[in-house]
Design an enzyme around this catalytic site. Structure first.
Site, PDB file in Angstrom:
ATOM      1  N   TYR A   1      -6.381   5.631  17.198  1.00  0.00           N
ATOM      2  CA  TYR A   1      -6.816   4.221  17.444  1.00  0.00           C
ATOM      3  C   TYR A   1      -5.571   3.648  18.335  1.00  0.00           C
ATOM      4  O   TYR A   1      -4.445   3.939  18.250  1.00  0.00           O
ATOM      5  CB  TYR A   1      -6.956   3.172  16.407  1.00  0.00           C
TER       6      TYR A   1
ATOM      7  N   SER B   1       3.840   2.565   2.444  1.00  0.00           N
ATOM      8  CA  SER B   1       5.035   2.798   3.420  1.00  0.00           C
ATOM      9  C   SER B   1       5.412   1.573   3.921  1.00  0.00           C
ATOM     10  O   SER B   1       4.963   0.476   4.073  1.00  0.00           O
ATOM     11  CB  SER B   1       4.579   3.674   4.748  1.00  0.00           C
TER      12      SER B   1
ATOM     13  N   HIS C   1      -1.973  -3.732  11.683  1.00  0.00           N
ATOM     14  CA  HIS C   1      -1.968  -3.176  12.836  1.00  0.00           C
ATOM     15  C   HIS C   1      -1.739  -4.154  13.956  1.00  0.00           C
ATOM     16  O   HIS C   1      -1.453  -4.076  15.029  1.00  0.00           O
ATOM     17  CB  HIS C   1      -3.321  -2.514  13.271  1.00  0.00           C
TER      18      HIS C   1
ATOM     19  N   ASP D   1      -4.236   7.719  -2.243  1.00  0.00           N
ATOM     20  CA  ASP D   1      -5.348   7.256  -1.224  1.00  0.00           C
ATOM     21  C   ASP D   1      -6.323   8.045  -0.736  1.00  0.00           C
ATOM     22  O   ASP D   1      -6.242   9.381  -0.617  1.00  0.00           O
ATOM     23  CB  ASP D   1      -4.294   6.781   0.016  1.00  0.00           C
TER      24      ASP D   1
ATOM     25  N   ILE E   1       0.821  -1.220   0.048  1.00  0.00           N
ATOM     26  CA  ILE E   1      -0.022  -0.049  -0.100  1.00  0.00           C
ATOM     27  C   ILE E   1       0.717   1.283  -0.194  1.00  0.00           C
ATOM     28  O   ILE E   1       0.169   2.414  -0.493  1.00  0.00           O
ATOM     29  CB  ILE E   1      -0.930   0.079   1.278  1.00  0.00           C
TER      30      ILE E   1
ATOM     31  N   ARG F   1      -1.659   4.491  18.501  1.00  0.00           N
ATOM     32  CA  ARG F   1      -1.446   5.254  17.151  1.00  0.00           C
ATOM     33  C   ARG F   1      -2.048   6.491  17.161  1.00  0.00           C
ATOM     34  O   ARG F   1      -3.181   6.809  17.516  1.00  0.00           O
ATOM     35  CB  ARG F   1      -1.973   4.498  15.854  1.00  0.00           C
TER      36      ARG F   1
END
Length: 768
Positions: A528, A449, A708, A615, A447, A531
């Site tokens: 979240y 990074s 995550h 994105d 995606i 993060r």
């Protein structure tokens, strides 16, 4: 007399103390006692801060180590069985449900391998909650092993001499925001209401026993389009609560939108009062005030809990006076529109902001003062100096040349249908793209990074402080890019990325290079778990003075023969993940960003980077909460702003986009006309979700692993996942990719996960 309150306060700490301690706990650097002590210290600091500011109704149970909805699942024993078999400590169960857990066996502990629960956006905010997951075997009970968190935290504050009002998410919202587990898809969560109400009564009674006289019970779903089957539950539910003398008084709270279509559902409840959001929907006042009886209070949400602009005291005070005229001073509470969770902690921590712009802002700590000043003003206290200073700030912003750029406004007027339409449709574009890139079946990509290592952060900070020259920093970045490119070539990815080592955040990085933005150094907000993001602030008309990403993308493409994606953040996401202006429409801001990004897309193409990903994970987040004209208008201008950014390229240039952590509608994505889209999918366990995208006309990648989570999926797990997708989605349109970017992960897990993913794709090429 008029009282003051807030609905919640940021729990992260002014210097991100919670993040640092939580991540240290996950890494085994501190023990659970240190983690719990840090939480207790943050709660004490927040309560004392509110008390010192003069706030009278102070919330408790607004703190969380991960997510307040997840806390409730732990408290009520809504724990899927996959988390109960490992005999984990309660805090580790919480984290396993939030982020997954994978660890090897030791002499004293068994191996653990469990995926996380689904995570989605909290209404239209950039905060994410962990969705409760129910099954036929769910047994609601107070999980005493986990501790009775609302009671414990209420008593903590009481021991400090601070009386608080505990906060609970209400039962109807809790169930409605949840979902059925994959083995119980026939279960409607709301059908569990009668089973969960006794547990709510139990925790409420324990709060009253502890001394709490009133509880804030949040029912935010009242601002959604609710079916009659849900609306009809409110009367009986809250009558059951309020008829129980063993329970404290309840204040029913909503926020983020318009409650009027559901107003009949909460009329004639015997609650002590109501809270409504009059920042978002001031026009609902006349109707909502009519449902109050002669004793109920109205909490007037008039200080914005979602943005950082100073409250206009003149307008807010007039609104409070309107409420007083209707109800009297004893029945009015001045409050924030929502919890302050969504704002940075303290403007005083900003030492580098331009003084003129800084004077326009108000962070969570300053919003305490705003609530208190408005309350004092309503009581008749002397706050003339505060009102005068506020009026000067509001006027300064209104008259500032910083906010207006005539050239941007002139260019905005040139936008038309042709400017936002590709030269050809997808069917015509596809053959030229296939010929140009010659990709295999099941093309693999990521995606954007790659891990943001300690070395990257150190060198970025050195460069920012002037301790590293531009030449040396560029050499360092190029070395990091080459490392990422060689790794991708080594494992056999098909469409590569440069890894984004030069970028701090996918919105902040672009905002720092655009005119019309301001930036903070400590304006962190929880997105979240651990993060946190530092949203830039749109202060004026937006434009792009020079290329932002071309240099790094061109270098990356120059060192590989494989297609290299140029990576950009879309206009709606740049807007939604910033603090937007409140004096200009979202449409205007998004289209300005679309024009700025159009220049970047065209420059990338001209420089030979012809696979370009723009994105838009926030496009669903920005969707108005209710159906109607506002929603259809939003969908039109949101899609248009994306197409403005991406439609100036040739047919052979392949436009990608990415979406994650939202309940997406294929029609919203179709309107963007991207050639390839990638969608977070690994936590979606409802087969109907795949079916929704089965007729998507362009190419799609449904994300195959949760970025995550620290766990590493095996090749066999990838194969199983792809097999399920291919039962519904055509193989010749399917891309293989992770859920999202990999910046938060470590290199060992990234290497193994991506290798397994690529090997699974190769296996399917052999089959097909």
């Amino acid at each position: 007399m008029v009282a003051s309150s807030i609905l919640g306060f940021p729990r992260i700490g002014g210097q991100r103390e919670l993040k640092k301690t939580t991540e240290s706990y996950w890494q085994g650097k501190v023990d659970v006692e240190a983690l719990l002590a840090q939480g207790k210290q943050l709660r004490e600091t927040n309560w004392k801060l509110q008390k010192a500011a003069g706030v009278e109704i102070i919330p408790s149970n607004d703190f969380s180590y991960y997510d307040q909805v997840l806390d409730l699942s732990l408290l009520f024993n809504v724990i899927p069985t996959r988390y109960t078999k490992y005999n984990l400590a309660p805090i580790d169960v919480l984290f396993a449900m939030g982020r997954g857990l994978q660890r090897k066996a030791t002499d004293s502990t068994p191996a653990v391998d469990v995926t996380a629960l689904e995570m989605v956006k909290w209404f239209d905010s950039n905060y994410h909650y962990v969705r409760p997951t129910f099954s036929h075997s769910t047994e609601f009970k107070l999980n005493t092993e986990a501790g009775l968190k609302p009671v414990v935290e209420y008593l903590e504050a009481k021991a400090l001499g601070i009386e608080t009002r505990p906060v609970l998410l209400g039962p109807i919202s809790y169930l409605y925001l949840g979902k059925s587990d994959k083995d119980s898809l026939d279960l409607e969560p709301i059908s569990l209401l009668e089973k969960i109400l006794p547990v709510y009564e139990e925790i409420l009674s324990k709060l009253k026993e502890a001394g709490a006289t009133q509880v804030q019970i949040d029912e935010p779903i009242l601002v959604l389009d609710l079916p009659e089957s849900i609306q009809s539950k409110y009367k009986a539910t809250y009558d059951q609560f309020t008829s129980n003398a063993a329970l404290p008084e309840l204040v029913l709270t909503t926020y983020f939108g318009d409650v009027r279509p559901n107003l009949s559902a909460i009329k004639d409840l015997s609650v002590a009062g109501y809270h409504f959001d009059f920042v978002r929907v001031p026009e609902q006042f006349e109707e909502v005030v009519e449902i109050l009886n002669e004793k109920q209070t109205l909490s007037v949400g008039i200080v914005d809990g979602r943005n950082i602009w100073k409250t206009n005291y003149s307008k807010a005070a007039a609104f409070v006076e309107k409420a007083i005229a209707k109800l009297g001073k004893d029945r009015v509470v001045v409050s924030t529109s929502s919890s302050l969770l969504h704002t940075p902690v303290d403007l005083a921590n900003e030492k580098k902001l331009d003084a003129t712009i800084k004077d326009w802002f108000s962070f969570a700590t300053q919003k305490l003062d705003e609530v208190v000043v408005l309350t004092k003003n309503a009581r008749g206290d002397d706050v003339a100096k505060e009102l005068e200073a506020n009026a000067a700030s509001i006027k300064s912003r209104q008259e500032s040349p910083i906010t207006t750029n005539p050239k941007v406004q002139e260019r905005l007027a040139t936008i038309n249908e042709s400017l936002s339409t590709r030269k050809s449709n997808f069917e015509t574009r596809l053959p030229s793209q296939q010929a140009k890139y010659n990709l295999p079946l099941f093309p693999t990509t990521t995606i954007g990074s790659f891990p943001q290592t300690k070395d990257i952060r150190i060198n970025r900070n050195k460069f920012a402080k002037g301790e590293l020259s531009a030449e040396d920093y560029e050499a360092f970045i190029n070395k990091e890019i080459e490392t990422v490119v060689r790794f991708q070539e080594e494992i056999g990815l098909d469409v590569l990325v440069h890894g984004e080592p030069e970028r701090n955040d996918m919105v902040q990085y672009f905002g720092e290079q655009l005119e019309g933005y301001a930036f903070t150094t400590n304006g962190w907000v929880q997105s979240y778990g651990s993060r946190y993001v530092r949203p830039p602030i749109v202060v004026g008309d937006v434009s792009r003075p020079k290329a932002m990403t071309v240099k790094e993308s061109v270098y990356a493409q120059s060192i590989t023969s494989k297609p290299m994606k140029g990576m950009l953040t879309g206009p709606v996401t740049c807007l939604r993940w910033s603090f937007p202006r409140d004096d200009v429409s979202g449409r205007v801001q998004a289209l300005q960003l679309g024009l700025a990004l159009r220049d970047e897309v065209n420059d990338l193409e001209a420089a030979g980077v012809t696979v370009i990903q723009v994105d838009e994970p926030a496009i669903r987040e920005g969707l108005p909460l209710r159906a109607g004209k506002e929603r259809s208008d939003y969908l039109n201008w949101a899609a248009q702003s994306f197409r403005v950014a991406t439609s100036g390229v040739e047919d052979s240039t392949q436009i990608h986009s990415h979406f994650c952590y939202s309940d997406l509608d294929p029609n919203h994505i179709k309107a963007l006309d991207a050639d390839v889209v990638s969608i977070e999918f690994s936590k979606k366990d409802d087969p109907n979700y795949i079916q929704e995208f089965s007729n998507y006309p362009n190419h799609i990648g449904l994300g195959l692993f949760d970025i995550h989570s620290p766990r590493i999926p095996s090749k066999e797990e990838f194969v199983t996942r792809i097999e399920e997708i291919l039962k519904v989605y055509p193989a010749n349109k399917f891309w293989v990719n992770p859920d999202c970017g990999l910046k938060t992960r470590g290199w060992p897990e990234v290497r193994e996960s991506l290798t397994n993913m690529v090997e699974a794709a190769k296996e399917f090429r052999g089959k097909y």
